[in-house]
Design a protein around this motif. Structure first.
Motif, PDB file in Angstrom:
ATOM      1  N   UNK B 307       0.865  -1.169   0.000  1.00 48.85           N
ATOM      2  CA  UNK B 307       0.000   0.000   0.000  1.00 48.85           C
ATOM      3  C   UNK B 307       0.900   1.218   0.000  1.00 48.85           C
ATOM      4  N   UNK B 308       0.653   2.136  -0.906  1.00 42.04           N
ATOM      5  CA  UNK B 308       1.483   3.338  -0.966  1.00 42.04           C
ATOM      6  C   UNK B 308       0.600   4.559  -0.925  1.00 42.04           C
ATOM      7  N   UNK B 309       1.074   5.591  -0.192  1.00 38.00           N
ATOM      8  CA  UNK B 309       0.315   6.834  -0.163  1.00 38.00           C
ATOM      9  C   UNK B 309       1.246   7.977   0.213  1.00 38.00           C
ATOM     10  N   UNK B 310       0.801   9.191  -0.067  1.00 34.91           N
ATOM     11  CA  UNK B 310       1.561  10.369   0.358  1.00 34.91           C
ATOM     12  C   UNK B 310       0.764  11.089   1.424  1.00 34.91           C
ATOM     13  N   UNK B 311       1.482  11.697   2.347  1.00 32.53           N
ATOM     14  CA  UNK B 311       0.798  12.510   3.343  1.00 32.53           C
ATOM     15  C   UNK B 311       0.558  13.889   2.756  1.00 32.53           C
ATOM     16  N   UNK B 312      -0.542  14.512   3.121  1.00 33.52           N
ATOM     17  CA  UNK B 312      -0.780  15.883   2.660  1.00 33.52           C
ATOM     18  C   UNK B 312      -0.345  16.837   3.764  1.00 33.52           C
TER      19      UNK B 312
END
Lengths: 52, 853
Positions: B307-312
């Protein structure tokens, strides 16, 4: 009882103010009046719809 | 000063036997009567003017020095009697004593002055404002009169039109006048709240209550602040009121500040953590790199998903009047943890709120509750309403099956921070053949997640009063380890879906597809068959139909740029199928000018590209649909013997599966590399299979499976028709005529019934409006309840002194002080007014103060 001037300012731990209870009682009374009016209107509606 | 009495009253003796007691309630007084002598009352009760007996009352309050006793005459008002008694014995009874702590040592830490500014008290609900009417001093009295009138009115059934409306408006006008006055005149507000960008560790708020006092004093003395109150001894009348919240740590302080500030209309409603961006779920191979190309997925079996994501980053604009604390705290001070939400069942189905804490259930949560309204004609039975549950942001609440917490400190191996703010979590607990749904959100605080990955959500009840006070909806709460300090949950990302397909070993799906398409295009499957071509039940050509017609048309929709391409055999048996008789070429030789051998169809760039494209499309579709489909395809390609008959062509001896014949045919890709002999052999093979019906039928068999699965090779569509109108036209006419006559009949009656219906509709509308109004009033009540605060209050209603007198009053004030020591945190709000001595407004404000607070 503690020997202090009873009119001196004192710390109190409060969870609500007078304005809370004032507003609350006004709103409650208005609710009651509105509910009574609502009941009357409903009775009128029943009479018209079903007769009698 | 007024006192709120809280006492257990004991009836000592009564002068008349068994006299009934009656009356109404006084706030804060609890009556307990000796059993056996008079009926006991529970809850709050007091005795009023309709007594006909005298009583001797003893009031016993916690603390031995607080006993009072008094005689009450018949007809006396108990509350007045007790008040007098209390005043006479100098009893100040406000609240239960709290455990005291020694006064903190005098100030530690810097005293940053707060900011004085004017303020507005928010009236809950809408503003019903109009012009000013009455004097301030009569406010309290007027309120009492209004209440009395309303009590009388409620007994009678009056038309809802004028009386109540005028009364309520009058009250609200008065309140508004008061507030407007306060707004315009010498009233000051001071907000001592943390300013995190300047002071992220909140050093300025440590040191507890003593530090707060220091800061307050500093603010009054700060000559740089033009807005500060400046009382002058002997020349001004002033007063102030301090609201202090006191906590053992900074997180608690913020929670309590939030409560207090809500009363002053400063609510935190913005989400603290925005949804993570660019959320993706990818299969990963052995090297734990995400596999992004379809071909690679088939080459190495994925065993886990990433699972990959960027923090805002927080994008909250700075509120001009006030710093939005909690947002800044959330993103700058405490690094968030992340909550992974996972489910193996689709989450767009409905889930009843009663099943939320059941293991294994997931879905969008709906809550059934009893509304305030009863079924018409069935009193006592409430209408049940079903509503989507929301979280604190108003987003629909979706429950997943399991939850996992990832944070830098807890699971460092599974969670590593990318350099550009990219986060990744690897889930190895996945199985083939299953579809998984994932979602992620940021959070901070202590969220309760048990070892099975379950969260014990806190559900509201089913009564309308169980709605959340601020948002007026039913909320599901995330549980924290300490119920007083729930975790701060961020917004969830989009839901991502992944299906893990088991790839059969020894079967290169993509390669087989590619070669299959190359073969089919080489055999001109993309061209249309001739109009006279006929085939028997087994697909064999009959009559004059050429053998090379078998399979034509099966890929015509997928031809794309190959629409004009024609594969032509140059040697071998297929030559007889092309060209006019007598003109067979039967010759495969190098071009006299270029010296190059002619390219065979599958060697041409266009054919290879189109085949590769189609292979990728079909392979992706296979992956989406799971291993069963792949298995079917494998069976077609790898099962011996050939499903549509053996191929007796030199060069394909022993090739007993479609895979083998396809691979053999398209084996030579570079004529120059293999040499003229091998190239010629390949060309001959091509020519031979070109005219071989069995070969074509086998290829067609595989192509038909692939196209029917993904590429829209289906029989003609069913077309919708309107039976009556199109198939039986005269019936349509009958229907139209009948409808016209019915309409005319209705019109005839319209006149009379319409009026009655209109009136009924009016009543229904009136009822609906009133029901909504009552709902609104109830929400106002809830809002008032929700403004409960937990703060220490010091009220100094009026003094003629100056700054030093203020400080003295604070330093010498007794009562239950905020108890935080040097390691505690304190913050708060102060309101102050300063007026010239002679101004009557000073007295008016004092009166208003006491009425409000």
């Amino acid at each position: 009882m503690t020997g202090e001037d009873p009119n001196a300012p004192k710390w109190e731990h409060r969870s609500e103010f007078k304005i809370h209870s004032q507003m609350r009682s006004i709103v409650k009374l208005t609710i009651e009046a509105a509910e009574n009016e609502l009941a009357a209107t409903r009775r009128k509606l029943e009479k018209l719809t079903y007769g009698g | 000063m007024s006192s709120k009495l809280k006492a257990d009253l004991t009836l000592l003796e009564e002068s008349a036997a068994s006299a009934p007691l009656s009356g109404s309630a006084t706030v804060g007084a609890t009556l307990t009567l000796l059993p056996g002598t008079a009926p006991s009352l529970s809850g709050t009760a007091a005795l009023t003017a309709d007594l006909d007996v005298a009583y001797k009352i003893s009031a016993s309050i916690p603390g031995p020095e607080h006993d009072i006793s008094c005689d009450m005459e018949a007809g006396a008002d108990l509350s007045a009697t007790l008040t007098d008694a209390a005043a006479a014995s100098s009893v100040a009874i406000i609240s239960p004593p709290t455990p005291g702590s020694p006064a903190a040592a005098a100030g530690t830490g810097p005293s940053t002055p707060g900011q004085w500014k004017s303020f507005q008290i928010k009236i809950p609900g809408k503003d019903v404002l109009s012009s000013v009417r009455n004097a301030l001093e009569t406010l309290l009295v007027f309120l009492e009169i209004v209440k009395a009138i309303l009590e009388t009115i409620k007994v009678f059934l009056v038309d809802f039109g004028n009386p109540i409306k005028a009364l309520v408006e009058a009250v609200l006008r008065l309140l508004n006048q008061l507030f407007e006055l306060l707004k315009r005149t010498g009233l000051y507000a001071y907000y001592d709240v943390p300013d995190l960008p300047a002071d992220p560790e909140m050093w300025a708020f440590q040191g507890g209550y003593a530090a707060f006092v220091n800061r307050f004093k500093g603010s009054v003395l700060d000559t740089r602040d033009p807005n500060r109150p400046q009382p002058v001894s002997g020349a001004t009348k002033s007063g102030f009121i301090l609201f202090v919240v006191d906590a053992g740590n900074s997180v608690q302080l913020l929670a309590l500040m939030k409560q207090l500030l809500r009363f002053f209309g400063k609510d935190f409603i913005a989400p603290q953590y925005a949804a993570p961006a660019n959320f993706k779920v990818l299969p990963i191979g052995d090297k734990q790199d995400p596999i992004l190309a379809v071909a690679k997925v088939f080459a190495s079996q994925p065993k886990a998903v990433a699972l990959e994501w960027s923090a805002t980053t927080s994008m909250q604009p700075r509120d001009p009047g006030f710093t939005d604390l909690v947002t800044r705290l959330g993103t700058e001070l405490y690094p968030p943890k992340f909550l992974i939400e996972r489910s193996e069942v689709p989450v767009n189905q409905e889930l009843a709120s009663t099943d939320v804490n059941t293991l294994g259930k997931a879905g969008t949560v709906f809550h059934t509750y009893d509304s305030d309204f009863e079924l018409r004609g069935k009193p006592g039975r409430r209408i049940k309403r079903k509503v989507k549950m929301t979280d604190e942001y108003g987003d629909p609440f979706i429950k997943f099956q399991t939850y996992a917490v990832v944070s830098l400190t807890d699971t460092p191996t599974a969670f590593f921070l990318g350099q550009l703010g990219k986060f990744r979590f690897i889930d190895t607990n996945v199985e083939f053949g299953k579809t998984y749904f994932y979602r992620v959100r940021a959070f901070s605080g202590d969220l309760v997640v048990d070892t099975k990955g379950q969260i014990p959500f806190v559900l509201p009840g089913t009564k309308p009063s169980d709605k959340d006070k601020v948002s007026n909806t039913f909320l599901i709460r995330w549980p924290g380890k300490d119920p007083k300090f729930p975790p701060t949950m961020g917004r969830a990302s989009q839901t991502a879906r992944i299906h893990l397909t088991k790839i059969p070993p020894n079967f290169d799906v993509v390669e087989d597809l590619r070669r299959l398409f190359q073969t089919a295009f080489s055999l001109n499957f993309h061209l249309q068959p001739g109009p006279e071509d006929k085939f028997d039940a087994d697909g064999n050509p009959v009559g004059a139909t050429l053998k090379s017609a078998v399979g034509k048309g099966s890929l015509s929709r997928q031809a794309s740029q190959l629409a004009a391409f024609v594969g032509v055999p140059l040697i071998g048996k297929g030559v007889s199928e092309v060209g006019a008789p007598g003109e067979e070429k039967n010759d495969y030789a190098a071009d006299p000018i270029t010296g190059k051998l002619p390219e065979l169809p599958w060697q041409k760039g266009r054919v290879r590209r189109q085949s590769a494209r189609l292979a990728s499309t079909v392979a992706s579709a296979f992956l989406e649909n799971g291993s069963a489909v792949i298995e079917q395809f494998r069976a077609i390609m790898q099962t011996a013997p050939l499903p549509k008959g053996t191929v007796s062509v030199t060069g394909l001896t022993g090739a007993d599966t479609i895979e083998k014949i396809v691979l053999k045919l398209t084996e030579v890709t570079d004529n120059e590399a293999v040499g003229a002999t091998a190239a010629q052999a390949a060309a001959t093979l091509y020519g031979d299979v070109y005219a071989d019906v069995a070969f074509r039928k086998n290829i067609l068999h595989a192509i038909q499976f692939v196209t029917s699965f993904t590429l829209g090779g289906t029989p003609p569509d069913w077309v919708k028709i309107a039976i009556l109108r199109d198939v039986i036209p005269w019936s349509g006419q009958f229907l139209y005529d009948m409808m016209a006559k019915i309409q005319a009949l209705v019109d005839a009656f319209k006149g009379t019934t319409e009026e009655i219906k209109d009136f009924i509709a009016l009543l229904v509308r009136k009822i609906d409006a009133m029901e909504r109004f009552i709902e609104y009033l109830i929400s106002m009540l809830d809002y008032i309840e929700g403004l409960a605060i937990g703060a220490y209050v010091l009220a100094v209603p009026g003094t003629g002194g100056g700054v030093q007198d203020w400080f003295n009053l604070i330093d010498t004030a007794g009562g239950t002080k905020p108890s935080s020591g040097p390691n505690g945190y304190s913050g708060g709000v102060a309101l102050a007014y300063v007026y010239p001595n002679v101004s009557p407004l000073g007295d008016a404000i004092k009166a208003a103060w006491e009425a409000i607070f």
